[in-house]
Design a protein around this motif. Structure first.
Motif, mmCIF file in Angstrom:
data_model
loop_
_atom_site.group_PDB
_atom_site.id
_atom_site.type_symbol
_atom_site.label_atom_id
_atom_site.label_comp_id
_atom_site.label_asym_id
_atom_site.label_seq_id
_atom_site.Cartn_x
_atom_site.Cartn_y
_atom_site.Cartn_z
ATOM 1 N N VAL A 41 3.957 -12.372 3.469
ATOM 2 C CA VAL A 41 4.071 -11.380 3.854
ATOM 3 C C VAL A 41 2.993 -10.572 4.385
ATOM 4 C CG1 VAL A 41 5.722 -9.572 3.490
ATOM 5 C CG2 VAL A 41 6.319 -10.915 2.130
ATOM 6 N N VAL A 42 2.815 -10.236 5.245
ATOM 7 C CA VAL A 42 2.563 -9.159 5.992
ATOM 8 C C VAL A 42 2.659 -7.592 5.981
ATOM 9 C CG1 VAL A 42 0.171 -8.322 7.286
ATOM 10 C CG2 VAL A 42 0.776 -11.278 6.631
ATOM 11 N N MET A 43 2.953 -6.704 5.441
ATOM 12 C CA MET A 43 2.727 -5.241 5.479
ATOM 13 C C MET A 43 1.895 -4.357 6.084
ATOM 14 S SD MET A 43 4.726 -2.746 2.884
ATOM 15 C CE MET A 43 3.993 -2.661 2.036
ATOM 16 N N ILE A 44 1.901 -4.316 7.562
ATOM 17 C CA ILE A 44 1.154 -3.120 8.410
ATOM 18 C C ILE A 44 2.054 -1.438 8.006
ATOM 19 C CG2 ILE A 44 1.162 -2.413 10.634
ATOM 20 C CD1 ILE A 44 1.700 -5.317 11.909
ATOM 21 N N THR A 45 1.142 -1.357 7.493
ATOM 22 C CA THR A 45 1.400 -0.026 6.572
ATOM 23 C C THR A 45 0.245 1.850 6.712
ATOM 24 O OG1 THR A 45 2.065 1.559 5.227
ATOM 25 C CG2 THR A 45 0.771 0.051 4.921
ATOM 26 N N HIS A 46 0.614 2.877 7.093
ATOM 27 C CA HIS A 46 -0.053 3.561 6.649
ATOM 28 C C HIS A 46 -0.147 4.501 5.298
ATOM 29 C CE1 HIS A 46 2.477 6.037 9.322
ATOM 30 N NE2 HIS A 46 2.735 6.371 8.585
ATOM 31 N N LYS A 47 0.711 4.167 4.810
ATOM 32 C CA LYS A 47 0.901 4.523 3.363
ATOM 33 C C LYS A 47 0.424 3.732 2.548
ATOM 34 C CE LYS A 47 5.234 6.412 5.369
ATOM 35 N NZ LYS A 47 7.469 5.873 4.803
ATOM 36 N N LEU A 48 0.292 4.846 1.074
ATOM 37 C CA LEU A 48 -0.641 4.037 0.148
ATOM 38 C C LEU A 48 0.401 3.769 -0.998
ATOM 39 C CD1 LEU A 48 -3.288 6.130 0.218
ATOM 40 C CD2 LEU A 48 -3.467 4.427 0.975
ATOM 41 N N ALA A 49 1.596 4.562 -0.539
ATOM 42 C CA ALA A 49 2.465 4.826 -1.379
ATOM 43 C C ALA A 49 3.083 2.858 -1.494
ATOM 44 C CB ALA A 49 3.915 5.246 -1.539
ATOM 45 N N ASP A 50 3.287 2.296 -0.129
ATOM 46 C CA ASP A 50 3.505 0.896 0.130
ATOM 47 C C ASP A 50 2.141 -0.447 -0.205
ATOM 48 O OD1 ASP A 50 5.655 1.675 1.351
ATOM 49 O OD2 ASP A 50 4.421 1.415 3.689
ATOM 50 N N VAL A 51 1.208 0.426 0.086
ATOM 51 C CA VAL A 51 0.022 -0.834 -0.803
ATOM 52 C C VAL A 51 0.628 -0.902 -2.479
ATOM 53 C CG1 VAL A 51 -2.584 -0.861 -1.348
ATOM 54 C CG2 VAL A 51 -1.398 0.072 0.878
ATOM 55 N N ALA A 52 0.547 -0.012 -2.822
ATOM 56 C CA ALA A 52 0.495 0.062 -4.893
ATOM 57 C C ALA A 52 1.761 -0.829 -4.772
ATOM 58 C CB ALA A 52 1.189 1.645 -5.105
ATOM 59 N N ALA A 53 3.098 -0.825 -3.745
ATOM 60 C CA ALA A 53 4.461 -0.744 -4.978
ATOM 61 C C ALA A 53 4.523 -2.641 -4.449
ATOM 62 C CB ALA A 53 5.317 -0.467 -4.397
ATOM 63 N N CYS A 54 4.117 -3.382 -3.364
ATOM 64 C CA CYS A 54 3.635 -3.987 -3.578
ATOM 65 C C CYS A 54 2.434 -5.275 -3.105
ATOM 66 C CB CYS A 54 4.598 -4.678 -2.109
ATOM 67 S SG CYS A 54 6.150 -4.055 -1.975
ATOM 68 N N ALA A 55 1.401 -4.583 -2.888
ATOM 69 C CA ALA A 55 -0.171 -5.778 -1.843
ATOM 70 C C ALA A 55 -0.648 -5.985 -3.283
ATOM 71 C CB ALA A 55 -0.266 -4.976 -1.132
ATOM 72 N N ASP A 56 -1.011 -7.253 -2.923
ATOM 73 C CA ASP A 56 -1.683 -7.642 -3.888
ATOM 74 C C ASP A 56 -3.235 -7.822 -3.255
ATOM 75 O OD1 ASP A 56 -1.296 -10.709 -3.209
ATOM 76 O OD2 ASP A 56 0.276 -10.147 -3.951
ATOM 77 N N ARG A 57 -2.769 -7.999 -2.337
ATOM 78 C CA ARG A 57 -4.159 -7.794 -1.109
ATOM 79 C C ARG A 57 -4.492 -6.963 -0.473
ATOM 80 N NH1 ARG A 57 -6.930 -11.669 1.407
ATOM 81 N NH2 ARG A 57 -4.923 -12.205 2.176
#
Lengths: 311, 502
Positions: free
Chosen positions: B194-210
């Motif tokens: 999954v690649v998630m384009i975002t500008h929200k740090l909350a998204d990063v904290a919730a899902c992204a391992d990289r």
């Protein structure tokens, strides 16, 4: 209800259906054309061409079926002009439609002169067939030709195709959201051309039914604006083939009623009476909006017809 | 499902003079969620559209398990299991949920009567994503979050193994966002990439391992999410200060409010603001910072008297300029420089003369004969630095910079007391940007009050006398320039999301 009343009602139903059959074909054709996002005002000219060339073929060969086929072919040829202008060249749909109407009017006035006042034999009635022989049915069927039956069946078939098959889904998508249709890998122009040509065919057949089957004669401008009425009835029927049937029957019923009222010596301006079917259609539209409040059912893609392109 | 590795190597893509992607290389692994983080215009979406085949790169390679790929269009990318869910959905609103899925599925049966074989297989994925969603409901009647799930189901129906989500949470409610996070984690556990384009740090904290961070077309950083602090992420995203090109006049000595916004509320179908209170002194430049979509557009229009208020008032020199209850009569006191001027500020199919005089349209004479005033107009166009200064030229043919100069020339002509400027330099080159700033600063020096909406935090910190942060339709805080720094403002813009959902 006694049998006499039933026979009377059967006579009425037959008369309404008979007078409504041409309009049923034409309205169904315009519905399909608009469902793929193309408004075809030229349908009046296509109907006229169908009536003229259908009558010519029937009078020459003596075969009403050939007349209907020739009428449909004439409608297809004229609708090709509309499809070529609108879909091929990106012309304005109203301008192109009016042009096609005028072409149909001119051609039929010119080539139709030889047939003015001619007569043909009607296509066979449904009476005496396997459908039954009670007096009520006989009253109904003797007064109906198989074209009326075909029109009703075609409406049901078109509704089924549009709402219950992948082809129909593709057509509706093209009319609603051409961009989404492209994204789904559909060829938007091909489907639009199919819709316009099928609409032209049905309009031509409707015209031929009018001249060959209903009046059994040809006169210049004999469609008297029925094609444009069909464009209006599409709106009343909310672009839904199934609703085309009741809509056209209400309209045709009002027309038949007006004729009966006049014949019965009812004293009112004939102009007022003649406008009655249109007033009823208008009331249906207003009522449907006020009661339904769910929008008009108009395909989104049609709204683009009013937009300026390329800005 | 065997794991696979997608490599983007040295991707470069230019749009005119703008370098949207500058030699970007990243890797995407199965069973992992990569967050592509960056501000608007950083080039994240462009990079992913290259991978999806929607944009062709000027140079660079795409490799899957080491084999080079040529994507001529999205169909090629889909064929190898790469799917993308865009911010703007491609659903047909008038059709039902089931019909939309049938439309997109190559396995849809021709005969679609109830009970036909194959009719329900397209619903299998959706019924797992959204068990409560009725497949017979029309898409037009659904919430944005539900539409997004249908888009996701469409992509998964095509057997996508790499799923790109473009700003997926930007349109969702908090509850919908939480559910999406859960879905992403499930897909990752399922072995998908999954690649998630975002500008929200909350998204990063919730899902992204990289996490990969982009800024102005360049890849700034890429690596495991746990190796970076939030502060480092914000710094990488927003960047170090840029060199000043012009300097604003100093803040006014005496802070006497001239423009007063009191408890303002306004709403559109998609945005709303409430309880907005601001005061701006003559000669003061108040910046409004915030992530796009937090109510900027409706607030700007409400301030300019172009949108009705639901509460509060806006006064300039004590006189109300707000649309409450009736629209204000335009008297030149308030100037409005809207975002996207080609769409919102001019009629592209009319000539420069007509657009330049649009504000005076009610004062012009009925007869519009001849070319009287043509010389005047040329002078005005020259003064505004619009090139070429030809009054009869069609406005749609102007470049972005010249168009903005035309709009400024018109809006600022009457010496307005309040200037509402929305992203006035967005998409402009350096020279045009400098001209725009210079003009705004000249009006500041004259004593105008400016309320300036911007996404460029560097510019705001450089030029604005005070910065207010707009979040969720409210003012999250106001900082004086001498107290403001990037981290503080970034905190106000982003961090509270993080606290709420972490």
């Amino acid at each position: 209800m006694d049998e006499a009343t039933l026979i009377l009602i059967a006579g009425w139903v037959a008369a309404i259906l008979r007078s409504a059959t041409p309009l049923l074909f034409v309205t169904l054709g315009e519905t399909l054309s608009q469902r793929v996002g193309i408004i075809n005002l030229g349908i009046e000219g296509e109907m006229l061409a169908g009536a003229c060339f259908g009558f010519a073929a029937a009078a020459t060969t003596g075969d009403p079926l050939l007349g209907l086929i020739a009428g449909g072919a004439a409608g297809v040829v004229l609708s090709m002009v509309h499809a070529g202008l609108c879909i091929g060249l990106g012309a304005n749909q109203f301008g192109s439609g009016l042009a096609v109407w005028m072409i149909g009017l001119g051609i039929t006035s010119f080539y139709g002169r030889a047939f003015v006042g001619g007569q043909v034999d009607a296509s066979g009635s449904l009476g005496g067939s396997w459908l039954g022989d009670s007096p009520v049915l006989a009253q109904l069927l003797d007064n109906l030709s198989w074209t009326a039956l075909a029109a009703v069946l075609l409406v049901l078939l078109a509704g089924f195709l549009l709402y219950r098959t992948r082809t129909g889904l593709a057509w509706r998508t093209v009319g609603e959201a051409p961009e989404a249709a492209r994204a789904a890998g559909l060829s938007v122009p091909r489907i639009q051309v199919s819709g316009v040509l099928l609409g032209g065919f049905l309009a031509g057949v409707g015209g031929a039914v009018l001249s060959v089957d209903y009046t059994q004669t040809w006169a210049q401008e004999m469609t008297k604006g029925r094609g444009l009425v069909a464009v209006g009835l599409v709106i009343v029927a909310r672009w839904n083939p199934y609703l085309v049937l009741p809509t056209v029957l209400v309209f045709g019923g009002a027309e038949a009623a007006v004729t009966r009222l006049q014949a019965g010596g009812f004293v009112l301006s004939s102009h007022v009476l003649a406008s009655l079917p249109y007033i009823i259609a208008l009331l249906v539209v207003v009522g449907a909006y006020a009661w339904g409040r769910r929008g008009s059912g108009m395909p989104e893609g049609l709204k683009g017809v009013f937009a300026v392109r390329g800005s | 499902m065997p794991g696979r590795l997608i490599q983007l190597r040295g991707i470069t893509r230019r749009f005119g003079s703008l370098v949207a992607n500058d030699d970007v290389s990243i890797e995407i692994e199965s069973g992992s969620c990569l967050a592509l983080l960056g501000e608007n215009g950083a080039g994240k979406s462009t990079l992913m559209k290259v991978l999806y085949g929607a944009i062709q790169p000027d140079s660079g390679d795409i490799l899957i398990d080491g084999r080079q790929q040529q994507f001529r269009g999205p169909a090629d990318a889909m064929a190898v299991g790469i799917g993308m869910v865009f911010q703007q959905f491609s659903l047909v609103p008038a059709l039902t949920v089931r019909e939309n899925l049938l439309l997109a599925s190559p396995r849809a049966p021709w005969l679609q009567v109830p009970g036909a074989p194959g009719l329900d297989t397209v619903l299998e994925v959706l019924s797992r994503l959204a068990p409560d969603l009725d497949p017979r409901s029309r898409v037009a009647d659904l919430a944005v979050g539900e539409r997004q799930l249908i888009e996701l189901a469409k992509v998964l129906n095509l057997d996508a193994r790499t799923i790109i989500l473009d700003e997926p949470t930007s349109v969702l409610t908090p509850a919908e966002t939480q559910r999406l996070y859960g879905l992403i984690n499930e897909m990752v556990a399922d072995g998908k990439a999954v690649v998630m384009i975002t500008h929200k740090l909350a998204d990063v904290a919730a899902c992204a391992d990289r996490t990969a961070i982009m800024r102005r077309g360049k890849l700034i950083h890429a690596g495991p999410t746990r190796d970076m602090s939030r502060q480092q992420m914000v710094d990488s995203m927003i960047g170090a200060g840029s060199p000043a090109s012009a300097s604003p006049p100093p803040p006014p000595d005496r802070n006497v409010a001239r423009v007063v916004v009191r408890e303002l509320g306004a709403r559109t179908e998609t945005q709303q603001v409430q309880g907005i209170s601001l005061e701006v002194a003559p000669g003061e430049l108040l910046g409004i910072a915030g992530v796009v979509g937090n109510g900027q557009t409706v607030l700007a229009e409400a301030l300019a008297g172009l949108h009705p208020l639901t509460a509060g008032d806006v006064t300039v020199d004590g006189i109300s300029v707000a649309w409450r209850p009736t629209p204000p009569v335009p008297d030149g006191r308030v100037a409005h420089i809207p975002e996207q001027p080609m769409l919102n500020a001019v009629v592209p199919t009319l000539d420069l003369a007509a657009n330049l005089q649009m504000r005076d349209i009610r004062r012009r004479s009925f007869w519009q004969f001849g070319r009287r005033g043509q010389a005047d107009l040329t002078v005005r166009l020259q003064a505004a630095d619009v090139r070429p200064p030809e009054p009869s030229r069609l406005t749609g043919t102007l470049s972005g910079g010249n168009l903005q100069k035309l709009v400024l020339g018109r809006e600022l002509a009457g010496e307005p007391s309040l200037i509402v400027a929305c992203y006035p330099t967005m998409g402009l080159d350096v020279a045009a940007t400098r001209t725009v700033y210079r003009q705004l600063f000249a009006h500041l020096a004259r004593g105008a009050s400016i309320i300036w909406f911007s996404e460029e935090l560097d510019d705001l910190l450089e030029y604005a006398h005070r910065i207010a942060v707009l979040r969720d339709g409210r003012i999250a805080g106001i900082r004086n320039r001498d107290q403001a720094d990037r981290a503080g403002i970034g905190d106000l813009m982003l961090m509270h999301d993080m606290a709420r959902s972490a």
